[in-house]
Design an enzyme around this catalytic site. Structure first.
Site, mmCIF file in Angstrom:
data_model
loop_
_atom_site.group_PDB
_atom_site.id
_atom_site.type_symbol
_atom_site.label_atom_id
_atom_site.label_comp_id
_atom_site.label_asym_id
_atom_site.label_seq_id
_atom_site.Cartn_x
_atom_site.Cartn_y
_atom_site.Cartn_z
ATOM 1 N N CYS A 17 13.425 11.588 6.003
ATOM 2 C CA CYS A 17 13.604 11.237 7.415
ATOM 3 C C CYS A 17 15.067 11.379 7.832
ATOM 4 C CB CYS A 17 13.071 9.838 7.691
ATOM 5 S SG CYS A 17 13.713 8.598 6.588
ATOM 6 N N GLU A 66 10.368 1.662 10.124
ATOM 7 C CA GLU A 66 11.285 2.778 9.863
ATOM 8 C C GLU A 66 10.512 4.054 10.119
ATOM 9 O OE1 GLU A 66 14.353 2.588 9.324
ATOM 10 O OE2 GLU A 66 14.433 0.418 9.029
ATOM 11 N N GLU A 87 9.924 16.159 15.490
ATOM 12 C CA GLU A 87 10.173 16.082 14.045
ATOM 13 C C GLU A 87 9.254 17.060 13.311
ATOM 14 O OE1 GLU A 87 8.854 12.618 11.839
ATOM 15 O OE2 GLU A 87 10.735 12.594 10.735
ATOM 16 N N LYS A 142 0.848 -1.189 0.000
ATOM 17 C CA LYS A 142 0.000 0.000 0.000
ATOM 18 C C LYS A 142 0.886 1.242 0.000
ATOM 19 C CE LYS A 142 -1.947 2.619 3.014
ATOM 20 N NZ LYS A 142 -1.870 3.883 2.255
HETATM 21 O O1 TXE Z 1 2.688 9.349 7.742
HETATM 22 P P1 TXE Z 1 1.835 8.128 8.166
HETATM 23 P P2 TXE Z 1 2.155 10.654 7.069
HETATM 24 C C1 TXE Z 1 6.567 11.346 9.434
HETATM 25 C C2 TXE Z 1 6.600 12.834 9.366
HETATM 26 C C3 TXE Z 1 5.240 13.185 8.898
HETATM 27 C C4 TXE Z 1 4.440 12.175 9.646
HETATM 28 C C5 TXE Z 1 3.107 11.942 9.089
HETATM 29 O O2 TXE Z 1 6.819 13.359 10.650
HETATM 30 O O3 TXE Z 1 4.861 14.489 9.225
HETATM 31 O O4 TXE Z 1 5.232 11.003 9.608
HETATM 32 O O5 TXE Z 1 3.188 11.636 7.702
HETATM 33 C C6 TXE Z 1 -0.129 4.402 6.246
HETATM 34 N N1 TXE Z 1 -2.445 1.117 9.441
HETATM 35 N N2 TXE Z 1 7.072 10.690 8.267
HETATM 36 O O6 TXE Z 1 0.826 11.125 7.520
HETATM 37 O O7 TXE Z 1 0.460 8.550 8.517
HETATM 38 C C7 TXE Z 1 -0.391 5.618 5.383
HETATM 39 O O8 TXE Z 1 -1.546 5.448 4.604
HETATM 40 C C8 TXE Z 1 -1.673 0.884 8.361
HETATM 41 C C9 TXE Z 1 8.334 10.067 8.398
HETATM 42 O O9 TXE Z 1 2.291 10.382 5.641
HETATM 43 O O10 TXE Z 1 2.635 7.382 9.151
HETATM 44 C C10 TXE Z 1 0.899 5.675 4.576
HETATM 45 O O11 TXE Z 1 0.863 4.727 3.515
HETATM 46 N N3 TXE Z 1 -1.130 1.858 7.618
HETATM 47 C C11 TXE Z 1 8.617 9.171 7.308
HETATM 48 C C12 TXE Z 1 1.939 5.258 5.613
HETATM 49 O O12 TXE Z 1 1.218 4.531 6.611
HETATM 50 C C13 TXE Z 1 -1.344 3.129 7.992
HETATM 51 C C14 TXE Z 1 8.108 9.517 5.987
HETATM 52 C C15 TXE Z 1 2.668 6.431 6.274
HETATM 53 O O13 TXE Z 1 1.702 7.321 6.784
HETATM 54 C C16 TXE Z 1 -2.134 3.436 9.116
HETATM 55 C C17 TXE Z 1 6.811 10.127 5.998
HETATM 56 C C18 TXE Z 1 -2.691 2.356 9.850
HETATM 57 N N4 TXE Z 1 -3.467 2.542 10.928
HETATM 58 C C19 TXE Z 1 6.355 10.705 7.119
HETATM 59 N N5 TXE Z 1 -2.177 4.777 9.230
HETATM 60 C C20 TXE Z 1 10.009 8.571 7.251
HETATM 61 N N6 TXE Z 1 10.592 8.209 8.388
HETATM 62 O O14 TXE Z 1 10.528 8.371 6.170
HETATM 63 C C21 TXE Z 1 -1.442 5.301 8.218
HETATM 64 N N7 TXE Z 1 -0.946 4.302 7.448
#
Ligand code: TXE
Length: 489
Positions: free
Chosen positions: A291, A257, A393, A182
């Protein structure tokens, strides 16, 4: 929400299940917004548990054939996908830029080439994945078989969409698993195009299935599905925590991660020009939405003013502009919600007593980008190392500069957050470089460089930055289950 043009057909993408593009079972779609314009330019499936179940069924049917293929044959298919990514680099880079807001020039040299490398690396690497034996003279021979786990789930974020999506999928497939993946609902385009390339490469139907949708919808259903044996996730720390709470009682393997709040330690004996130039990249590449970006820059006091002046001069040259234009060094932030979040941290930094040295404002461009989510690269000084701005962050183009007097002080501040993903050290003193590196609570340490990656090395974070390591053999180990066979001699 306004749409790009009422006369143009929307780009409506579909799920990729069992080798075919199919609409979501419930027929629901989500809008996809172009960050550079703020306009809706497409729709993506708002998939649910029924779509995930269909994808898992396809994966289950494909599994016996895929895991029985010799590793070299699986690898060759992955190398073919790598070749197709390279052949379609321009189209993929354009799609990534439009979907994410990043400069197309960056997608061309970082995101898409790396996605190809991920497939090529694991496609070839799996042939070198040897099993271990433990021989006890005259007593027994133990050998370890590494079986694929079966069906695994890969969930990726929006910041490096195809890069991180393929970083998970490639080792999972190479190791003989079938995958339900996904991508982020915010950046689905290149994942959709990857499905087409998999068709062209002749990947057997059901081996890779791509289900689009939200985290709470499609993502949660994937994590909860009883036949999914492992979840490899990159994203926010809070989401990682939630996924762990769901998956751990089901005894699924987990690779998480998560976020970072990475320090750059700049010592007075460093190559200043290189430290400044690379710190500009580590602060603002991809609008600071990596990140691994270093958002806390600690500078040894004797060179603080010199570093600051040179750094700010370079910041002034970072043109914020249309991601499609060659001269744009900074594109748009990924979404309005994210822009608002980053702006709230700029306000917090002000309230915490920070002095704004550069940026701080939303950028209003003319023409097609008038409604885009642009922000000036922003620099603060004068903030306490333990204030919220320096601990949480932000994930945007916002960095802080702080002078330090001793190595111990710099280390203390560098380690003073809940995160532990990466760190960068700038010094010409080799003894110090190693000494400091070993004391940093960071899974990845760069010395006199940043984001120099060798795909064989373990990649991942300490503390709240994650659990497990990706990369090289670590990834192949994660996606397999070790079985020891003991033969009495
Ligand atoms: O991340 P999410 P978001 C951090 C960064 C950012 C924050 C939120 O601080 O502001 O995360 O970003 C899926 N069950 N990073 O909102 O929500 C979601 O659909 C299963 C750090 O994008 O964590 C997406 O595919 N899956 C980071 C993925 O998880 C779920 C890079 C990431 O979404 C879910 C990006 C659930 N319950 C953001 N809820 C890095 N370390 O590289 C969400 N998802």
């Amino acid at each position: 929400m306004q749409t790009a043009s009422p006369t143009l057909p929307m780009l409506q993408i579909q799920n990729f299940i069992n080798g075919e593009f199919v609409p979501p079972a419930a027929g629901r779609y989500l809008d996809n917004v172009e960050p550079a314009t703020g306009l809706v330019y497409g729709q993506i499936p708002d998939s649910d548990a029924a779509d995930v179940a269909r994808a898992v069924e396809a994966a289950q049917a494909a599994l016996p054939g895929w895991r029985a293929l010799p590793a070299e044959k699986r690898g060759l298919l992955l190398v073919r996908i790598a070749d197709l990514i390279e052949q379609n680099l321009e189209q993929l880079a354009q799609a990534e830029s439009r979907d994410n807001g990043k400069p197309v020039a960056l997608a061309r040299v970082v995101d898409i080439p790396r996605a190809a490398s991920n497939f090529a690396f694991f496609g070839t690497g799996v042939s070198h994945f040897a099993s271990e034996t433990h021989f006890q003279e005259g007593v027994a021979l133990n050998y370890t078989v590494r079986h694929p786990l079966g069906i695994v789930g890969c969930i990726s974020p929006w910041n490096l969409p195809l890069y991180l999506f393929t970083w998970k999928i490639a080792p999972a497939l190479a190791a003989g698993n079938c995958v339900v993946a996904k991508p982020s609902e915010v950046t689905p385009a290149t994942a959709y195009l990857l499905g087409e390339l998999c068709q062209q490469a002749g990947l057997p139907p059901g081996v890779l299935n791509i289900v689009h949708g939200t985290g709470p919808g499609a993502g949660q259903a994937l994590v909860e599905h009883p036949l999914v044996k492992a979840i490899s996730f990159t994203g926010g720390t809070k989401t990682g925590e939630h996924i762990a709470r769901t998956a751990a009682p089901m005894f699924k393997k987990l690779s998480l991660e998560l976020g970072g709040k990475n320090p750059n330690l700049i010592f007075a004996d460093c190559d200043l020009a290189a430290a400044v130039s690379t710190s500009i990249q580590s602060s603002f590449s991809n609008q600071g939405q990596i990140c691994l970006c270093g958002s806390r820059i600690f500078i040894e006091r004797p060179i603080y003013e010199q570093f600051k002046a040179a750094f700010l001069a370079r910041v002034a040259g970072l043109t914020v502009g249309d991601p499609q234009e060659a001269g744009s060094k900074q594109g748009a932030l990924v979404s309005e919600a994210h822009l608002l979040k980053v702006q709230s941290y700029i306000e917090l930094a002000r309230q915490e007593g920070g002095t704004l040295l550069a940026g701080g404002q939303r950028v209003q461009l003319a023409g097609r980008c008038v409604g885009g989510f642009f922000l000036q690269p922003t620099v603060f000084e004068g903030l306490a190392p333990d204030c919220r701005t320096n601990r949480e962050e932000i994930f945007g183009p916002v960095v802080t500069l702080t002078p330090f007097d001793t190595e111990a002080e710099a280390l203390d501040w560098a380690n003073g957050t809940d995160y532990g993903l990466s760190a960068t050290i700038w010094t010409r003193d080799l003894d110090r470089a190693h000494r400091v590196a070993h004391q940093l609570h960071a899974g990845v340490v760069w010395i006199n460089t940043w984001l120099l990656r060798d795909l064989r090395t373990p990649f991942g974070g300490m503390k709240n930055s994650g659990v497990g390591r990706e990369g090289g053999l670590e990834a192949l180990r994660f996606f397999t289950e070790a079985q020891n066979v003991c033969v009495k001699l």
